[in-house]
Design a protein around this motif. Sequence first.
Motif, PDB file in Angstrom:
ATOM      1  N   THR A 295       4.481  -1.415  -2.751  1.00 33.36           N
ATOM      2  CA  THR A 295       3.692  -1.049  -3.926  1.00 33.36           C
ATOM      3  C   THR A 295       2.546  -2.024  -4.129  1.00 33.36           C
ATOM      4  O   THR A 295       2.537  -3.146  -3.606  1.00 33.36           O
ATOM      5  N   THR A 296       1.580  -1.577  -4.919  1.00 31.14           N
ATOM      6  CA  THR A 296       0.441  -2.402  -5.328  1.00 31.14           C
ATOM      7  C   THR A 296       0.377  -2.386  -6.849  1.00 31.14           C
ATOM      8  O   THR A 296       0.478  -1.319  -7.460  1.00 31.14           O
ATOM      9  N   ASP A 297       0.221  -3.542  -7.449  1.00 27.97           N
ATOM     10  CA  ASP A 297       0.100  -3.633  -8.906  1.00 27.97           C
ATOM     11  C   ASP A 297      -1.342  -3.385  -9.313  1.00 27.97           C
ATOM     12  O   ASP A 297      -2.259  -4.103  -8.894  1.00 27.97           O
ATOM     13  N   ILE A 298      -1.542  -2.351 -10.122  1.00 27.25           N
ATOM     14  CA  ILE A 298      -2.881  -1.962 -10.570  1.00 27.25           C
ATOM     15  C   ILE A 298      -2.813  -1.604 -12.041  1.00 27.25           C
ATOM     16  O   ILE A 298      -2.036  -0.720 -12.425  1.00 27.25           O
ATOM     17  N   SER A 302       2.839  -0.101 -11.091  1.00 20.27           N
ATOM     18  CA  SER A 302       3.276  -0.368  -9.732  1.00 20.27           C
ATOM     19  C   SER A 302       3.122   0.918  -8.928  1.00 20.27           C
ATOM     20  O   SER A 302       3.854   1.887  -9.139  1.00 20.27           O
ATOM     21  N   THR A 305       1.787   2.362  -2.245  1.00 21.12           N
ATOM     22  CA  THR A 305       0.609   2.556  -1.395  1.00 21.12           C
ATOM     23  C   THR A 305       0.939   2.490   0.099  1.00 21.12           C
ATOM     24  O   THR A 305       0.045   2.612   0.935  1.00 21.12           O
ATOM     25  N   ARG A 306       2.201   2.321   0.437  1.00 16.92           N
ATOM     26  CA  ARG A 306       2.651   2.380   1.833  1.00 16.92           C
ATOM     27  C   ARG A 306       3.902   3.265   1.875  1.00 16.92           C
ATOM     28  O   ARG A 306       4.838   3.061   1.106  1.00 16.92           O
ATOM     29  N   ASP A 321      -0.634   3.825   5.503  1.00 16.44           N
ATOM     30  CA  ASP A 321      -1.139   2.682   4.745  1.00 16.44           C
ATOM     31  C   ASP A 321      -2.445   3.062   4.069  1.00 16.44           C
ATOM     32  O   ASP A 321      -3.307   3.715   4.690  1.00 16.44           O
ATOM     33  N   ASN A 324      -7.601   1.273   1.165  1.00 14.55           N
ATOM     34  CA  ASN A 324      -7.852   0.337   0.068  1.00 14.55           C
ATOM     35  C   ASN A 324      -6.749   0.547  -0.973  1.00 14.55           C
ATOM     36  O   ASN A 324      -6.794   1.510  -1.730  1.00 14.55           O
ATOM     37  N   PRO A 325      -5.757  -0.353  -1.020  1.00 16.49           N
ATOM     38  CA  PRO A 325      -4.664  -0.163  -1.980  1.00 16.49           C
ATOM     39  C   PRO A 325      -5.110  -0.130  -3.436  1.00 16.49           C
ATOM     40  O   PRO A 325      -4.366   0.356  -4.292  1.00 16.49           O
ATOM     41  N   LYS A 326      -6.322  -0.589  -3.718  1.00 16.15           N
ATOM     42  CA  LYS A 326      -6.825  -0.624  -5.090  1.00 16.15           C
ATOM     43  C   LYS A 326      -7.661   0.611  -5.433  1.00 16.15           C
ATOM     44  O   LYS A 326      -8.497   0.557  -6.347  1.00 16.15           O
ATOM     45  N   TRP A 336      -4.212   7.435  -8.884  1.00 17.33           N
ATOM     46  CA  TRP A 336      -4.569   6.792  -7.612  1.00 17.33           C
ATOM     47  C   TRP A 336      -4.965   7.874  -6.621  1.00 17.33           C
ATOM     48  O   TRP A 336      -4.273   8.887  -6.464  1.00 17.33           O
TER      49      TRP A 336
END
Length: 354
Positions: A295-298, A302, A305-306, A321, A324-326, A336
Amino acid sequence: MKIKALLCLALLLVSGCDKAPAPEESFAGLGSDAADFAQVVPGKVFAFPEDHGPHAGFRIEWWYVTANLQDAQGHVFGVQWTLFRNALKAGPTQPGWHDSTIWLGHAAVTSATRHYAAERYARGGVGQAGARAAPFSAWIDDWSFATRPGAAGPLADMQLKASGPQFAYDLQLTSSRPLVLQGDNGYSRKSDQGQASYYYSQPFFTANGSVSLDGKVYQVTGPAWLDREWSSQPLAAGQTGWDWFSLHLDRGEQLMLFRVRQKDGTGYLTGTWIDREGRPQTLHNADIQLTPLATTDIDGRSIPTRWSLKIPGKQLDITTDAVNPKAWMNLNIPYWEGPVQFEGGVGYLEMTGY
């Protein structure tokens, strides 16, 4: 399954309502009752080019394009363009300012280090936004997705344009391949309770043109994907969001799949496998293994993103993947959305309700 419209704030801004509607149990109110509108039922016979245009009896529909692009130096980009039509009430469309349709546009460009998104709103009936079947055109202000003059067919040769404060793109999309009807000959179920949409795609576009980021212009090319859906109640109460993938495999196949998440932690999972000749095969829950890996924190959320994606019956075992995870669409209702890559292909991922 691009169904994030009926955005409450959009309706408030354009229609002048005094109060926001009461919160709905489903994401963005898409599970609210729509008995007064036209219903999605099995057995529809699609007709083209008519079905490229708007369907006035239904509450919501969208024209949605994504593209996975690359320049000669190997820089990777993703592009999104979406136009939504939202009917505020059932009944015939009225002329001029009596029209009760809201149009909403989303556009974005993503690179490995940057992600820019913008949105537009328009009231129907006055020409600021709209769609027509022949010659095909969908637009809001100066954003447009339209058949180029002299094209061999309504979706054979397209021009796609949008811009925001820090980005712009101008792409030509071409394809001689047939359209793909999703689900059961275009009847795409979204729940075990029977909610559904009419849904078809053109996953075989090739895009060529330019992308501008922060004033620098890149000449790009790559695969692109069009989704068309319309419905009146695409979600059931208690469905809180979804994870949607469209994937281009280097070996020639295409894959669309989505999981609609429910409050109890379960999900409605389905998809379409499209072979090299363009023939679709519906995938069911038992055919697909979809697991978030990281995960990506945005923005206090949470976001997965993978992902691990396995379809044993098709000898597919990949890990996707985010480029850009953001890639957070920080719009009135945030979500997202961005390009993904994996060994053996590229694609797009959209996640809502997190």
